[in-house]
Design an enzyme around this catalytic site. Structure first.
Site, PDB file in Angstrom:
ATOM      1  CE  LYS A  77      -3.751  -2.377   2.468  1.00 20.77           C
ATOM      2  NZ  LYS A  77      -4.509  -2.416   3.746  1.00 20.77           N
ATOM      3  CE1 TYR A 117      -9.058  -3.676   1.045  1.00 20.72           C
ATOM      4  CE2 TYR A 117      -8.387  -1.581   0.096  1.00 20.72           C
ATOM      5  CZ  TYR A 117      -8.079  -2.731   0.785  1.00 20.72           C
ATOM      6  OH  TYR A 117      -6.788  -2.960   1.227  1.00 20.72           O
ATOM      7  CG  ASN A 181      -3.194  -2.535   7.259  1.00 21.66           C
ATOM      8  OD1 ASN A 181      -3.125  -2.035   6.139  1.00 21.66           O
ATOM      9  ND2 ASN A 181      -4.218  -3.302   7.636  1.00 21.66           N
TER      10      ASN A 181
HETATM   11  N1  UDP Z   1      -9.179  -0.943   7.758  1.00 21.88           N
HETATM   12  C1  UDP Z   1      -9.220   0.251   8.452  1.00 21.88           C
HETATM   13  N2  UDP Z   1      -9.848   0.269   9.677  1.00 21.88           N
HETATM   14  C2  UDP Z   1     -10.452  -0.818  10.202  1.00 21.88           C
HETATM   15  C3  UDP Z   1     -10.414  -2.025   9.482  1.00 21.88           C
HETATM   16  C4  UDP Z   1      -9.770  -2.045   8.248  1.00 21.88           C
HETATM   17  O1  UDP Z   1      -8.683   1.260   8.011  1.00 21.88           O
HETATM   18  O2  UDP Z   1     -11.005  -0.745  11.319  1.00 21.88           O
HETATM   19  C5  UDP Z   1      -8.499  -0.978   6.456  1.00 21.88           C
HETATM   20  C6  UDP Z   1      -7.090  -1.599   6.550  1.00 21.88           C
HETATM   21  O3  UDP Z   1      -6.249  -0.913   5.626  1.00 21.88           O
HETATM   22  C7  UDP Z   1      -7.347  -3.006   6.117  1.00 21.88           C
HETATM   23  C8  UDP Z   1      -8.370  -2.780   5.016  1.00 21.88           C
HETATM   24  O4  UDP Z   1      -9.229  -1.780   5.543  1.00 21.88           O
HETATM   25  O5  UDP Z   1      -6.165  -3.638   5.662  1.00 21.88           O
HETATM   26  C9  UDP Z   1      -9.185  -3.987   4.631  1.00 21.88           C
HETATM   27  O6  UDP Z   1      -9.782  -4.520   5.781  1.00 21.88           O
HETATM   28  P1  UDP Z   1      -9.882  -6.083   6.002  1.00 21.88           P
HETATM   29  O7  UDP Z   1     -10.785  -6.322   7.155  1.00 21.88           O
HETATM   30  O8  UDP Z   1     -10.215  -6.744   4.713  1.00 21.88           O
HETATM   31  O9  UDP Z   1      -8.404  -6.463   6.474  1.00 21.88           O
HETATM   32  P2  UDP Z   1      -7.197  -7.184   5.694  1.00 21.88           P
HETATM   33  O10 UDP Z   1      -7.791  -8.229   4.796  1.00 21.88           O
HETATM   34  O11 UDP Z   1      -6.428  -6.138   4.943  1.00 21.88           O
HETATM   35  O12 UDP Z   1      -6.351  -7.789   6.798  1.00 21.88           O
END
Ligand code: UDP
Ligand code: MG
Length: 220
Positions: A77, A117, A181
């Protein structure tokens, strides 16, 4: 196992037909696309003489689940690019033994980010997530290939919230907040199929044999 790898690779080098279907349809036991591609590659007469491993599963843009052709979509990212950690992240996947089959730098549009997303569109953080991904700093979109790469990619990336991510994972070693992240990894075969199809077309996915492939992927 070497022969399985070799046979799978030989087939994949042929005119294999992929589908970008993202949902359960991607795993319906229709074998026509692979059979069609294999027939073009080796000739219909010899197709039935080949080991059955070639006909297991249904190939998509994410390869075949649970085989060495399995693929995951991994994206560094904007914070990872801005903090100049691209090389370190690529090194982890290379060192693990996975094969890089596609990579590009992209400044994602809002439309592409929304599609990527789509399942999070109703989340309260979605607006901020959209801003973060479309801030103008590129992301590094990649496809990595190898046995179990989808599950292992998630393990290597670590928990969504870096505060809960274990040391040794990418988020656990390099990130602090959930809002920055660093990295994305497909969370299932269906997601990998959808995401690879969204960010790449099939001509961008290289098919080649890396020198250590059999040594890494073979098993007893
Ligand atoms: N995210 C965020 N706040 C939250 C949860 C998610 O900003 O409380 C963002 C974060 O960048 C995350 C992305 O949304 O990586 C996608 O969320 P997901 O639950 O799919 O997590 P991932 O698959 O990336 O672990
Ligand atoms: Mg996710």
């Amino acid at each position: 196992m070497i022969s399985k790898i070799a046979t799978t690779t030989a087939l994949r080098a042929g005119a294999r037909t992929f589908t970008t279907r993202a949902t359960s349809g991607a795993r319906t036991p229709s074998r026509f696309p692979l059979a069609f591609g294999a027939a073009a590659a080796v000739g219909a007469a010899s197709l039935y003489m080949l080991p059955s491993v070639q006909l297991e599963g249904t190939p998509t843009m994410a390869g075949e689940l649970s085989t060495t052709s399995e693929r995951s979509f991994i994206m560094i990212k904007p914070d990872g690019v801005s903090r100049q950690l691209v090389g370190k992240i690529i090194d982890r996947f290379e060192s693990r033994g996975y094969k890089l089959v596609a990579i590009k730098s992209v400044v994602p549009s809002a439309d592409l980010t929304r599609q990527h997303y789509a399942d999070l569109a109703n989340k309260p953080f979605f607006g901020e997530l959209l801003k973060y991904l479309t801030c103008g700093t590129p992301v590094i979109a990649m496809v990595w290939e190898g046995k179990d790469v989808i599950r292992q990619g998630r393990n290597m990336v670590g928990a969504t919230n870096p505060a809960a991510a274990l040391p040794g994972t990418i988020r656990g070693d390099y990130a602090v907040t959930i809002g920055r992240n660093m990295i994305h990894a497909s969370d299932s075969f269906e997601s990998a199929t959808k995401e690879i199809g969204l960010w790449f077309n099939k001509q961008e996915l290289a098919q080649y044999m890396s020198s250590g492939w059999a040594m890494t992927m073979e098993d007893n």
